[in-house]
Design a protein around this motif. Structure first.
Motif, PDB file in Angstrom:
ATOM      1  N   LEU A  41       0.823  -1.206   0.000  1.00  0.00           N
ATOM      2  CA  LEU A  41       0.000   0.000   0.000  1.00  0.00           C
ATOM      3  C   LEU A  41       0.858   1.257   0.000  1.00  0.00           C
ATOM      4  CD1 LEU A  41      -2.665  -1.191   2.559  1.00  0.00           C
ATOM      5  CD2 LEU A  41      -3.022  -0.862   0.107  1.00  0.00           C
ATOM      6  N   VAL A  42       1.923   1.252   0.796  1.00  0.00           N
ATOM      7  CA  VAL A  42       2.820   2.415   0.837  1.00  0.00           C
ATOM      8  C   VAL A  42       3.479   2.603  -0.529  1.00  0.00           C
ATOM      9  CG1 VAL A  42       4.956   3.320   1.842  1.00  0.00           C
ATOM     10  CG2 VAL A  42       3.201   2.351   3.320  1.00  0.00           C
ATOM     11  N   GLN A  43       3.901   1.507  -1.163  1.00  0.00           N
ATOM     12  CA  GLN A  43       4.535   1.604  -2.485  1.00  0.00           C
ATOM     13  C   GLN A  43       3.564   2.182  -3.521  1.00  0.00           C
ATOM     14  OE1 GLN A  43       5.780  -2.143  -4.159  1.00  0.00           O
ATOM     15  NE2 GLN A  43       7.199  -1.162  -5.569  1.00  0.00           N
ATOM     16  N   GLN A  44       2.313   1.707  -3.539  1.00  0.00           N
ATOM     17  CA  GLN A  44       1.323   2.246  -4.469  1.00  0.00           C
ATOM     18  C   GLN A  44       1.031   3.713  -4.152  1.00  0.00           C
ATOM     19  OE1 GLN A  44       0.012   0.873  -7.219  1.00  0.00           O
ATOM     20  NE2 GLN A  44       1.419  -0.822  -6.830  1.00  0.00           N
ATOM     21  N   GLY A  45       0.956   4.030  -2.867  1.00  0.00           N
ATOM     22  CA  GLY A  45       0.693   5.412  -2.452  1.00  0.00           C
ATOM     23  C   GLY A  45       1.816   6.354  -2.814  1.00  0.00           C
ATOM     24  N   HIS A  46       3.065   5.882  -2.722  1.00  0.00           N
ATOM     25  CA  HIS A  46       4.211   6.725  -3.104  1.00  0.00           C
ATOM     26  C   HIS A  46       4.063   7.184  -4.542  1.00  0.00           C
ATOM     27  CE1 HIS A  46       6.359   6.372   0.551  1.00  0.00           C
ATOM     28  NE2 HIS A  46       6.842   5.154   0.371  1.00  0.00           N
ATOM     29  N   GLY A  47       3.727   6.263  -5.423  1.00  0.00           N
ATOM     30  CA  GLY A  47       3.565   6.619  -6.832  1.00  0.00           C
ATOM     31  C   GLY A  47       2.406   7.566  -7.059  1.00  0.00           C
ATOM     32  N   PHE A  48       1.363   7.452  -6.247  1.00  0.00           N
ATOM     33  CA  PHE A  48       0.158   8.255  -6.435  1.00  0.00           C
ATOM     34  C   PHE A  48       0.274   9.622  -5.763  1.00  0.00           C
ATOM     35  CE2 PHE A  48      -4.278   9.301  -5.168  1.00  0.00           C
ATOM     36  CZ  PHE A  48      -4.806   9.435  -6.439  1.00  0.00           C
ATOM     37  N   PHE A  49       0.736   9.655  -4.507  1.00  0.00           N
ATOM     38  CA  PHE A  49       0.800  10.897  -3.748  1.00  0.00           C
ATOM     39  C   PHE A  49       2.077  11.689  -3.979  1.00  0.00           C
ATOM     40  CE2 PHE A  49      -2.293   8.596  -1.059  1.00  0.00           C
ATOM     41  CZ  PHE A  49      -3.280   9.549  -0.986  1.00  0.00           C
TER      42      PHE A  49
END
Length: 193
Positions: A41-49
């Motif tokens: 989740l953190v990895q996906q969020g890094h790319g998004f946020f």
């Protein structure tokens, strides 16, 4: 002094989030391969946020510690505004391991001590999603609008045993505490009810 009272009210509302922790027991029944780990989740969020990652990581860790690992998540954007009563509109994509991806829209009213407006990038963690169409319902709860962790805000909303946890990073000025719901739909609509 009213600002201090508002902040204390928001903190009190956020401390009530553990009352919605019932679905965590149901999480233990799901196979690990159908859920998302904190790291994913953190990895996906890094790319998004983008680079505001510390606040994202802290918010996700807090959610996972309270409700377990989600079996879906939504990445999207939303806008909201309030003057006592408020409205929120958003759209994004629901990601699941077993059922694929789905475009979703959300909208909802709120009522309470709430003033201001904001635009936000949003990650919504989804818990206990049995079918991809289960997302299309209303999720109600209490909400506090104040960014306490590096520009991120987190709330929890429930419907039956389903829980959605919006994590928002936005721009704007909004402070308040309210009660309301989010309604998820397969198509965009202006009707928040």
């Amino acid at each position: 002094m009213p600002t201090l009272r508002a902040l204390l009210a928001c903190l009190a509302l956020l401390s009530a989030l553990p009352l919605l922790s019932g679905p965590a027991a149901a999480q233990a029944k799901q196979p690990a391969s159908s859920t998302y780990s904190s790291e994913e989740l953190v990895q996906q969020g890094h790319g998004f946020f983008g680079e505001v990652s510390r606040g994202l990581a802290l918010s996700i860790e807090k959610a996972v510690s309270q409700w377990g690992q989600p079996n879906g998540y939504i990445l999207g954007q939303e806008g909201s505004g309030a003057f006592v009563g408020g409205l929120r509109y958003g759209d994004g994509t629901l990601y699941t391991r077993n059922a694929g991806d789905l475009k979703v829209y959300w909208q909802g009213p709120s009522l309470g001590w709430d003033f201001g407006g904001d635009g936000a990038r949003t990650m919504i963690l989804v818990y206990n999603l049995n079918s991809i169409n289960d997302i299309f319902r209303r999720f109600g709860g209490l909400s506090g609008s104040a960014y306490f962790v590096a520009g991120f805000g987190m709330t929890a909303l429930a419907s039956d045993n389903l829980v959605v946890v919006p994590i928002r990073s936005g721009v704007g000025v909004r402070l308040g505490a309210n009660i309301g719901y989010l309604k998820f739909t397969p198509t965009a609509t202006w009707n928040p009810f």
